[in-house]
Design an enzyme around this catalytic site. Structure first.
Site, PDB file in Angstrom:
ATOM      1  N   THR A  78      -3.386 -11.970  -9.858  1.00 45.91           N
ATOM      2  CA  THR A  78      -2.788 -11.794  -8.238  1.00 45.91           C
ATOM      3  C   THR A  78      -1.874 -11.698  -8.539  1.00 45.91           C
ATOM      4  O   THR A  78      -1.246 -11.317  -7.575  1.00 45.91           O
ATOM      5  CB  THR A  78      -3.027 -13.265  -7.740  1.00 45.91           C
ATOM      6  OG1 THR A  78      -4.735 -13.644  -7.324  1.00 45.91           O
ATOM      7  CG2 THR A  78      -2.636 -13.514  -6.034  1.00 45.91           C
TER       8      THR A  78
ATOM      9  N   SER B 194     -10.920 -13.565 -13.640  1.00 38.53           N
ATOM     10  CA  SER B 194     -12.656 -13.830 -14.100  1.00 38.53           C
ATOM     11  C   SER B 194     -13.017 -12.899 -14.564  1.00 38.53           C
ATOM     12  O   SER B 194     -14.683 -12.981 -15.030  1.00 38.53           O
ATOM     13  CB  SER B 194     -13.118 -13.832 -12.553  1.00 38.53           C
ATOM     14  OG  SER B 194     -12.740 -15.216 -12.054  1.00 38.53           O
TER      15      SER B 194
HETATM   16  N1  ASN Z   1      -8.547 -14.111  -9.046  1.00 34.12           N
HETATM   17  C1  ASN Z   1      -7.355 -14.494  -9.255  1.00 34.12           C
HETATM   18  C2  ASN Z   1      -7.368 -14.233 -11.453  1.00 34.12           C
HETATM   19  O1  ASN Z   1      -7.470 -14.807 -11.534  1.00 34.12           O
HETATM   20  C3  ASN Z   1      -7.177 -15.571  -8.903  1.00 34.12           C
HETATM   21  C4  ASN Z   1      -5.185 -15.451  -9.280  1.00 34.12           C
HETATM   22  O2  ASN Z   1      -4.739 -15.028 -10.265  1.00 34.12           O
HETATM   23  N2  ASN Z   1      -4.448 -16.473  -8.674  1.00 34.12           N
HETATM   24  O3  ASN Z   1      -7.040 -12.862 -11.528  1.00 34.12           O
END
Ligand code: ASN
Length: 594
Positions: A42, A116
């Protein structure tokens, strides 16, 4: 003018843009160099046309170059030249008159990933990139998505063997491009730790706290306090002051160099027990090719004692060589055989997993199972051993206070623990230094027991290992390395313990330090100058020391003259003989064509 770029000096695969070359080859004195591996997450995401967050290539570094808290344009221009700005390393603004200036360079992965989407192959790639760049930087930051960050940090902690430098994994909950973002503070804190502190572990920095990576779990997807370390307090806290809990830092204690174990066993899984789980479900999971399972059982490691079918199934699997680790479903606490319902598992050959998180247990299992050189019994043993601080062994007591210091504190009417810590900070360095000089190992041992940090540096940045190496005290050097002293700490002038040993021509010490992963950190031309001046003076001993420390005897000085040029010019026969015996090139030309 910028510093010289010696392309031959940097490994090929990782390097793609010149700021990395410049940063890698910098001769850093009151500066430290950090490599940032940007894998995604993110922190660098933007919204696409459907409003979903996606990683955005080639945007993060451009934004950081404009952020005054993350990049000091003026310093960078003065240091690297005006025409060089977009190719030059980034420079953190000054952290104070006594602090080292942190220079850093960002290597962006392609493609950038939401964490993910990451797999074990991505962990292996990161580990290999750390191996390629290990000797060229002082510390490392990995920018990563938060979803699987604890898995990556845990896996890396095992794969990076005998780690001697600081590796920090961080990310954010809100993209750094947004007005309100935790990305700036997380990134800044990670850079400060990687560039200023020797904490030779894979750590996670998030929301002003530094954790041991393999102790973390993602606890929230909405809070900025996204991570927790349920079974180990944080290693450092960034409040108004930075407080590092040095006594909790896990240090490698073997005399061995940094290595990357880049194989992982994928035949592992997690099995979370629930009431009335069917035997068919358990059987399906225990089927080949599965080689290891992390079970999450109830409370302090319990399963229903009336489920003989389950216990029999587990026993059959362990007898066939499947490693089954027992961990608890509770967020906090360890597996302990205090109930009848837990004792049955031990008897069935299930391995108690102490207080490991599911992420640490699973990645450790994958690492341990991939070690072909270990037989099954050793693998079982290793799962119960504290390899990287991932588990708490029962009955480890820490003697924290020294009676002498307590007596002194009483006589000074000190009462608070802060005052006690200040007293220790004043007394310990000189006690350690005198014990190093007199080779008094038992004194060092008791000082450590009473809470002295044998890796702490004095006001000149010199650690006990610098002193021992400079004095040629081999037994103390070995003792300190066995207690986790870092071969990579650099003093105010940029010198490591290895350079102290070279300056005193203590060649046995040099060999042990090199065996432990020490390497010369001075720039190529500085090494060239040292070689040339030793050759000019007929100092074969110094040439030998430098060679043992890893110097290339062909390394030229700024005028491209080699040690052989100088030895011949000054008629130093013994040096000429030594250099020829060590097969230096005899046809290298200097800048004057000679
Ligand atoms: N979905 C994002 C990731 O794990 C969540 C984040 O970075 N806050 O890449």
């Amino acid at each position: 003018a910028g510093p010289p770029i010696d392309a031959a000096h940097v490994p090929k695969k990782l390097w793609r843009h010149s700021s990395m070359d410049v940063c890698a080859n910098l001769e850093a004195k009151n500066e430290s160099k950090v490599l940032v591996l940007y894998t995604g997450g993110t922190i660098g995401m933007m919204r696409n046309e459907n409003g979903a967050l996606v990683p955005m290539a080639n945007a993060l570094e451009r934004m950081i170059r404009k952020a005054i808290h993350l990049h000091d344009e003026k310093y960078a221009t003065a240091r690297f030249g005006a025409g060089n700005t977009h190719k030059a390393p980034l420079a953190l603004p000054s952290l104070g008159p006594d602090a080292k200036r942190i220079l850093y360079t960002i290597y962006e992965y392609e493609p950038l990933l939401d964490s993910s989407n990451m797999t074990m192959d991505d962990w292996i790639n990161i580990a290999k990139d750390l191996r390629r760049s290990y000797e060229l930087f002082d510390g490392f930051v990995i920018l990563h998505g938060t979803d699987t960050l604890s898995y990556t940090a845990s896996a890396l902690s095992f794969m990076l063997e005998n780690l001697g430098k600081t590796v920090i994994v961080t990310g954010s909950q809100i993209p750094i491009f947004e007005i309100r973002s935790d990305g700036r503070d997380n990134f800044l804190g990670a850079l400060i730790v990687a560039g200023s502190y020797c904490i030779p572990e894979v750590c996670v920095f998030f929301n002003h706290k530094l954790y041991r990576g393999n102790r973390t779990v993602k606890r929230s997807n909405g809070s900025l306090d996204a991570f927790d370390s349920p079974n180990l307090p944080s290693l450092a806290h960034f409040g108004i002051d930075v407080h590092v809990e040095y006594r909790s830092v896990f240090r490698p204690v073997t005399i061995d160099r940094f290595r990357v174990h880049s194989i992982l066993n994928r035949n592992v899984c997690l099995l979370r027990l629930f009431p009335s789980i069917t035997i068919q479900t358990v059987r399906a999971l225990l089927h080949p090719p599965i080689e290891g399972i992390v079970m999450q059982t109830y409370g302090s490691g319990n399963i229903p004692s009336n489920r003989l079918d389950l216990i029999d199934e587990l026993r059959r699997a362990t007898q066939k060589g499947v490693l089954i680790i027992n961990t608890t479903q509770c967020c906090h606490g360890a597996v302990q055989a205090i109930y009848e319902t837990g004792a049955a598992l031990l008897e069935a050959g299930v391995i108690p997993g102490a207080d490991m998180t599911p992420e640490a247990a699973l990645t450790k299992l994958s690492y341990v199972l991939s070690k072909d050189e270990w037989d099954l019994d050793t693998k079982r043993q290793m799962m119960m051993t504290n390899l990287r601080g991932e588990l708490t062994l029962p009955h480890t007591t820490l003697v924290k206070e020294m009676e002498l210091i307590e007596a002194l504190a009483r006589s000074l009417h000190l009462s608070s623990s802060e005052e006690m810590d200040q007293l220790k900070d004043v007394l310990f360095p000189s006690l350690i230094c005198s014990a190093v000089k007199t080779e008094d190992l038992s004194k060092l041992e008791s000082l450590e027991k009473y809470g002295a940090n044998l890796s702490a540096s004095d006001s000149d940045g010199r650690t006990p290992l610098h002193v021992a190496a400079g004095e040629g005290r081999l037994s103390v050097v070995e003792f300190l390395l066995g207690r986790g002293a870092s071969v990579h700490s650099r003093d105010r002038l940029g010198n490591t313990p290895l350079m102290s040993a070279v300056s005193g021509d203590h060649q046995e010490v040099i060999s042990v330090l090199v065996q432990c992963g020490a390497h010369l950190t001075n720039g190529p031309h500085t090494i060239g100058e040292m070689l040339c001046s030793s050759a000019a003076k007929g100092n074969v001993k110094r040439l030998t020391s430098l060679m043992k420390a890893g110097a290339d005897l062909n390394q030229p000085d700024v005028s491209n003259r080699t040690a052989l040029h100088l030895a011949v010019h000054h008629k130093q026969d013994s040096c000429v003989t030594f250099l020829l015996k060590n097969k230096v090139l005899i046809d290298k030309k200097d800048d004057f064509g000679l």
